[in-house]
Design a protein around this motif. Structure first.
Motif, PDB file in Angstrom:
ATOM      1  N   TRP A  27       0.809  -1.220   0.000  1.00 20.03           N
ATOM      2  CA  TRP A  27       0.000   0.000   0.000  1.00 20.03           C
ATOM      3  C   TRP A  27       0.837   1.262   0.000  1.00 20.03           C
ATOM      4  N   THR A  28       2.133   1.133   0.294  1.00 21.39           N
ATOM      5  CA  THR A  28       3.004   2.309   0.273  1.00 21.39           C
ATOM      6  C   THR A  28       3.466   2.649  -1.137  1.00 21.39           C
ATOM      7  N   ALA A  29       3.200   1.775  -2.103  1.00 24.35           N
ATOM      8  CA  ALA A  29       3.600   2.037  -3.490  1.00 24.35           C
ATOM      9  C   ALA A  29       2.758   3.165  -4.078  1.00 24.35           C
ATOM     10  N   LEU A  30       3.372   3.931  -4.945  1.00 25.69           N
ATOM     11  CA  LEU A  30       2.688   5.041  -5.600  1.00 25.69           C
ATOM     12  C   LEU A  30       1.585   4.500  -6.503  1.00 25.69           C
ATOM     13  N   PRO A  31       0.369   5.044  -6.448  1.00 22.89           N
ATOM     14  CA  PRO A  31      -0.694   4.563  -7.337  1.00 22.89           C
ATOM     15  C   PRO A  31      -0.386   4.912  -8.790  1.00 22.89           C
ATOM     16  N   VAL A  32      -0.953   4.134  -9.696  1.00 23.79           N
ATOM     17  CA  VAL A  32      -0.781   4.391 -11.125  1.00 23.79           C
ATOM     18  C   VAL A  32      -2.123   4.795 -11.719  1.00 23.79           C
ATOM     19  N   GLN A  33      -2.078   5.505 -12.851  1.00 22.27           N
ATOM     20  CA  GLN A  33      -3.298   5.928 -13.526  1.00 22.27           C
ATOM     21  C   GLN A  33      -3.837   4.782 -14.367  1.00 22.27           C
ATOM     22  N   GLY A  34      -5.155   4.614 -14.344  1.00 22.12           N
ATOM     23  CA  GLY A  34      -5.775   3.545 -15.104  1.00 22.12           C
ATOM     24  C   GLY A  34      -7.021   4.011 -15.829  1.00 22.12           C
ATOM     25  N   LEU A  35      -7.479   3.167 -16.736  1.00 21.61           N
ATOM     26  CA  LEU A  35      -8.684   3.428 -17.514  1.00 21.61           C
ATOM     27  C   LEU A  35      -9.626   2.250 -17.337  1.00 21.61           C
ATOM     28  N   VAL A  36     -10.842   2.501 -16.858  1.00 27.51           N
ATOM     29  CA  VAL A  36     -11.836   1.442 -16.655  1.00 27.51           C
ATOM     30  C   VAL A  36     -12.457   1.099 -18.005  1.00 27.51           C
ATOM     31  N   LEU A  37     -12.371  -0.191 -18.358  1.00 22.74           N
ATOM     32  CA  LEU A  37     -12.918  -0.667 -19.619  1.00 22.74           C
ATOM     33  C   LEU A  37     -14.291  -1.303 -19.452  1.00 22.74           C
ATOM     34  N   ASP A  38     -14.534  -1.947 -18.289  1.00 22.49           N
ATOM     35  CA  ASP A  38     -15.799  -2.651 -18.075  1.00 22.49           C
ATOM     36  C   ASP A  38     -15.993  -2.887 -16.586  1.00 22.49           C
ATOM     37  N   TRP A  39     -17.220  -3.165 -16.189  1.00 23.73           N
ATOM     38  CA  TRP A  39     -17.572  -3.481 -14.805  1.00 23.73           C
ATOM     39  C   TRP A  39     -18.283  -4.828 -14.761  1.00 23.73           C
ATOM     40  N   ARG A  40     -18.144  -5.534 -13.630  1.00 25.55           N
ATOM     41  CA  ARG A  40     -18.903  -6.751 -13.395  1.00 25.55           C
ATOM     42  C   ARG A  40     -19.117  -6.899 -11.891  1.00 25.55           C
ATOM     43  N   LYS A  41     -20.122  -7.696 -11.554  1.00 27.00           N
ATOM     44  CA  LYS A  41     -20.412  -7.969 -10.154  1.00 27.00           C
ATOM     45  C   LYS A  41     -19.860  -9.341  -9.817  1.00 27.00           C
ATOM     46  N   ALA A  42     -19.075  -9.425  -8.753  1.00 26.35           N
ATOM     47  CA  ALA A  42     -18.488 -10.682  -8.297  1.00 26.35           C
ATOM     48  C   ALA A  42     -18.962 -10.913  -6.864  1.00 26.35           C
ATOM     49  N   GLY A  43     -19.986 -11.732  -6.721  1.00 28.50           N
ATOM     50  CA  GLY A  43     -20.581 -11.931  -5.399  1.00 28.50           C
ATOM     51  C   GLY A  43     -21.308 -10.667  -4.990  1.00 28.50           C
ATOM     52  N   ARG A  44     -20.928 -10.121  -3.833  1.00 24.73           N
ATOM     53  CA  ARG A  44     -21.546  -8.878  -3.354  1.00 24.73           C
ATOM     54  C   ARG A  44     -20.746  -7.639  -3.734  1.00 24.73           C
ATOM     55  N   ARG A  45     -19.619  -7.833  -4.354  1.00 20.62           N
ATOM     56  CA  ARG A  45     -18.734  -6.714  -4.681  1.00 20.62           C
ATOM     57  C   ARG A  45     -18.677  -6.480  -6.180  1.00 20.62           C
ATOM     58  N   HIS A  46     -18.154  -5.318  -6.541  1.00 24.25           N
ATOM     59  CA  HIS A  46     -17.978  -4.987  -7.952  1.00 24.25           C
ATOM     60  C   HIS A  46     -16.498  -5.014  -8.305  1.00 24.25           C
ATOM     61  N   GLN A  47     -16.235  -5.395  -9.538  1.00 28.11           N
ATOM     62  CA  GLN A  47     -14.873  -5.388 -10.059  1.00 28.11           C
ATOM     63  C   GLN A  47     -14.860  -4.600 -11.360  1.00 28.11           C
ATOM     64  N   ALA A  48     -13.703  -4.012 -11.649  1.00 30.45           N
ATOM     65  CA  ALA A  48     -13.539  -3.245 -12.885  1.00 30.45           C
ATOM     66  C   ALA A  48     -12.402  -3.850 -13.693  1.00 30.45           C
ATOM     67  N   LEU A  49     -12.600  -3.906 -14.994  1.00 37.10           N
ATOM     68  CA  LEU A  49     -11.525  -4.288 -15.896  1.00 37.10           C
ATOM     69  C   LEU A  49     -10.743  -3.012 -16.176  1.00 37.10           C
ATOM     70  N   VAL A  50      -9.495  -2.980 -15.686  1.00 39.84           N
ATOM     71  CA  VAL A  50      -8.693  -1.760 -15.729  1.00 39.84           C
ATOM     72  C   VAL A  50      -7.455  -1.979 -16.592  1.00 39.84           C
ATOM     73  N   ALA A  51      -7.160  -1.015 -17.442  1.00 38.74           N
ATOM     74  CA  ALA A  51      -5.919  -1.014 -18.224  1.00 38.74           C
ATOM     75  C   ALA A  51      -5.007   0.060 -17.641  1.00 38.74           C
ATOM     76  N   TYR A  52      -3.741  -0.313 -17.390  1.00 41.46           N
ATOM     77  CA  TYR A  52      -2.782   0.633 -16.831  1.00 41.46           C
ATOM     78  C   TYR A  52      -1.368   0.221 -17.220  1.00 41.46           C
ATOM     79  N   VAL A  53      -0.427   1.115 -17.026  1.00 43.01           N
ATOM     80  CA  VAL A  53       0.987   0.843 -17.262  1.00 43.01           C
ATOM     81  C   VAL A  53       1.698   0.975 -15.933  1.00 43.01           C
ATOM     82  N   ASP A  54       2.356  -0.088 -15.503  1.00 40.89           N
ATOM     83  CA  ASP A  54       3.137  -0.064 -14.263  1.00 40.89           C
ATOM     84  C   ASP A  54       4.595   0.158 -14.652  1.00 40.89           C
TER      85      ASP A  54
END
Length: 93
Positions: A27-54
């Motif tokens: 969690w101490t790592a610097l966050p990266v910028q991403g682009l959300v491509l799609d959403w889905r529901k996994a159980g009770r939570r939501h997930q996003a398909l994210v494209a990013y460059v690390d």
């Protein structure tokens, strides 16, 4: 004629937020910028398909993966605000 354009000339706000900051492990790592491509529901939570460059792991590879929504922070963009600062592509420092 006024120097200020009328409000009717403004772009409408974006309905969905597509740009996000991706928090990574550790969690101490610097966050990266991403682009959300799609959403889905996994159980009770939501997930996003994210494209990013690390840049730390793969500087020239686009990574696409499903991530829990808790790891994402939305970046709100206003198309009516023009940033007259230096371009991020300007290599002069």
């Amino acid at each position: 004629m006024s120097a200020n354009p009328p409000k009717a000339d403004a772009w409408p706000p974006f309905k969905r937020v597509r740009f996000v900051l991706v928090r990574r492990e550790p969690w101490t790592a610097l966050p990266v910028q991403g682009l959300v491509l799609d959403w889905r529901k996994a159980g009770r939570r939501h997930q996003a398909l994210v494209a990013y460059v690390d840049e730390a792991l793969h500087p020239k590879r686009i990574i696409t993966e499903w991530m829990p929504a808790e790891k994402l922070t939305p970046i709100r963009a206003d198309p009516n605000v023009i940033d007259y600062g230096r371009s991020p592509w300007d290599r002069r420092r």
